[in-house]
Design a protein around this motif. Structure first.
Motif, short mmCIF file in Angstrom:
data_model
loop_
_atom_site.label_atom_id
_atom_site.label_comp_id
_atom_site.label_asym_id
_atom_site.label_seq_id
_atom_site.Cartn_x
_atom_site.Cartn_y
_atom_site.Cartn_z
N UNK A 51 0.84 -1.20 0.00
CA UNK A 51 0.00 0.00 0.00
C UNK A 51 0.88 1.26 0.00
N UNK A 52 1.53 1.52 -1.14
CA UNK A 52 2.44 2.65 -1.20
C UNK A 52 2.32 3.48 -2.47
N UNK A 53 1.91 2.88 -3.55
CA UNK A 53 2.00 3.52 -4.85
C UNK A 53 1.19 4.81 -4.93
N UNK A 54 1.87 5.91 -5.31
CA UNK A 54 1.19 7.17 -5.57
C UNK A 54 0.75 7.93 -4.34
N UNK A 55 1.15 7.52 -3.14
CA UNK A 55 0.72 8.17 -1.92
C UNK A 55 1.84 9.03 -1.34
N UNK A 56 1.47 10.09 -0.62
CA UNK A 56 2.46 10.97 -0.01
C UNK A 56 3.13 10.28 1.18
N UNK A 57 2.43 10.20 2.26
CA UNK A 57 2.94 9.54 3.44
C UNK A 57 1.84 8.66 4.01
N UNK A 58 2.19 7.49 4.46
CA UNK A 58 1.18 6.58 4.95
C UNK A 58 1.68 5.88 6.21
N UNK A 59 0.76 5.61 7.10
CA UNK A 59 1.07 4.89 8.33
C UNK A 59 0.09 3.73 8.47
N UNK A 60 0.61 2.55 8.62
CA UNK A 60 -0.23 1.36 8.71
C UNK A 60 -0.24 0.85 10.14
N UNK A 84 -6.26 14.58 6.67
CA UNK A 84 -5.67 13.26 6.48
C UNK A 84 -6.74 12.22 6.12
N UNK A 85 -6.29 11.17 5.46
CA UNK A 85 -7.20 10.10 5.05
C UNK A 85 -7.04 8.92 6.00
N UNK A 86 -8.15 8.43 6.52
CA UNK A 86 -8.13 7.30 7.44
C UNK A 86 -8.99 6.18 6.85
N UNK A 87 -8.37 5.02 6.67
CA UNK A 87 -9.06 3.84 6.13
C UNK A 87 -9.12 2.76 7.21
N UNK A 88 -10.29 2.19 7.40
CA UNK A 88 -10.47 1.14 8.42
C UNK A 88 -11.01 -0.12 7.77
N UNK A 178 -4.98 -13.44 3.39
CA UNK A 178 -4.63 -13.35 1.98
C UNK A 178 -3.18 -13.76 1.75
N UNK A 179 -2.93 -14.41 0.61
CA UNK A 179 -1.56 -14.72 0.24
C UNK A 179 -0.93 -13.50 -0.43
N UNK A 180 0.25 -13.66 -1.00
CA UNK A 180 0.96 -12.53 -1.60
C UNK A 180 0.19 -11.92 -2.75
N UNK A 181 -0.45 -12.76 -3.55
CA UNK A 181 -1.25 -12.25 -4.67
C UNK A 181 -2.46 -11.48 -4.16
N UNK A 182 -3.12 -12.03 -3.15
CA UNK A 182 -4.28 -11.36 -2.56
C UNK A 182 -3.91 -10.04 -1.91
N UNK A 183 -2.76 -9.99 -1.25
CA UNK A 183 -2.30 -8.76 -0.62
C UNK A 183 -1.95 -7.71 -1.66
N UNK A 184 -1.34 -8.15 -2.76
CA UNK A 184 -1.00 -7.22 -3.83
C UNK A 184 -2.26 -6.60 -4.44
N UNK A 185 -3.27 -7.43 -4.61
CA UNK A 185 -4.54 -6.94 -5.15
C UNK A 185 -5.20 -5.96 -4.19
N UNK A 186 -5.16 -6.28 -2.89
CA UNK A 186 -5.75 -5.40 -1.89
C UNK A 186 -5.03 -4.05 -1.87
N UNK A 190 -6.87 -0.44 -2.60
CA UNK A 190 -6.83 0.62 -1.59
C UNK A 190 -6.15 1.87 -2.14
N UNK A 191 -5.10 1.68 -2.91
CA UNK A 191 -4.38 2.82 -3.48
C UNK A 191 -5.24 3.57 -4.48
N UNK A 192 -5.93 2.83 -5.35
CA UNK A 192 -6.81 3.46 -6.34
C UNK A 192 -7.93 4.25 -5.65
N UNK A 193 -8.52 3.65 -4.61
CA UNK A 193 -9.59 4.34 -3.88
C UNK A 193 -9.07 5.61 -3.22
N UNK A 194 -7.86 5.54 -2.65
CA UNK A 194 -7.27 6.71 -2.00
C UNK A 194 -6.98 7.81 -3.01
#
Length: 240
Positions: A51-60, A84-88, A178-186, A190-194
């Protein structure tokens, strides 16, 4: 003459490059950065890299086995600005121990707290389980309930269930995580929605003219079916 002409063109191009570089730096400096907070249970444990592409700063903030009441307190203690944007993403554990009415009250408390904390909030749907028809039917009903609450409170709802239903290859053997593929999709969803939420806010506020849309970042011919579907869902939600 040819050499002098080539040098002249090169100098002009270098001047244009320097001017564009200075303009870009100026725009980047003036643009307000938004922190993006992603809060969730063990489902998001792989998002520290995805969850990093195209975002300024993010905290997970990944809290395994977190429940909705704990998520409410976590949001309350969150140090963030209104911009700030907060996703739950949570609520999976409640399905095993709580009734739908109890879950509804807990989600209402979470969404109310979230809206007071940030004007740019996103609640995601609960992900389905692999090969669990009975539980998935409960998840579907719960997600519809959460969607209605979000609509009533004016909070953005992100549908993830439709992208994982019947997609067994995205899960680990336990059928929950989720496996690695599922995490990549998630991470991609999330990035597109943000980015869509950020673009919509910039257009409404009017801080940035000709704001970059998701179509410019992800050209139509390069988008996958999942990305097109989530984009349509986000646009419909923001319009409502």
């Amino acid at each position: 003459k040819t050499i002098r002409k080539a040098n002249k063109i090169t100098n002009i191009n270098l001047q244009n490059y320097d001017e564009n570089k200075r303009t870009t730096k100026k725009k980047t400096k003036n643009r307000k950065k938004r922190h993006v907070f992603l809060i969730g249970d063990s489902i998001i444990q792989g998002q520290k890299t995805e969850f990093k592409r195209g975002l300024d700063e993010h905290k997970i903030l990944c809290c395994p086995k977190i429940r909705l009441p704990e998520a409410v307190h976590l949001v309350e203690d969150l140090r963030c600005k209104k911009e700030d944007i907060v996703i739950v993403l949570c609520g999976t554990r409640e399905l095993e121990h709580k009734t739908r009415d109890e879950i509804s009250l807990q989600f209402e408390a979470l969404i109310h707290t979230l809206k007071n904390k940030s004007k740019n909030a996103i609640i995601t749907s609960i992900l389905p389980r692999r090969n669990d028809v009975n539980l998935n039917s409960q998840i579907l009903l719960t997600n519809e309930m959460v969607k209605q609450i979000c609509a009533g409170k004016g909070v953005m709802y992100l549908d993830l269930m439709s992208h994982y239903s019947g997609q067994n290859y995205l899960y680990k053997k336990d059928g929950i995580h989720l496996n690695k593929v599922g995490q990549a999709k998630l991470g991609s969803l999330l990035t597109i929605a943000t980015l869509e939420l950020t673009t919509t806010l910039e257009q409404k506020i009017g801080n940035i003219q000709n704001s970059t849309s998701i179509l410019k970042i992800y050209p139509e011919q390069q988008q996958s079916k999942e990305e097109k579907k989530i984009r349509t869902t986000v646009i419909q939600t923001t319009q409502n």
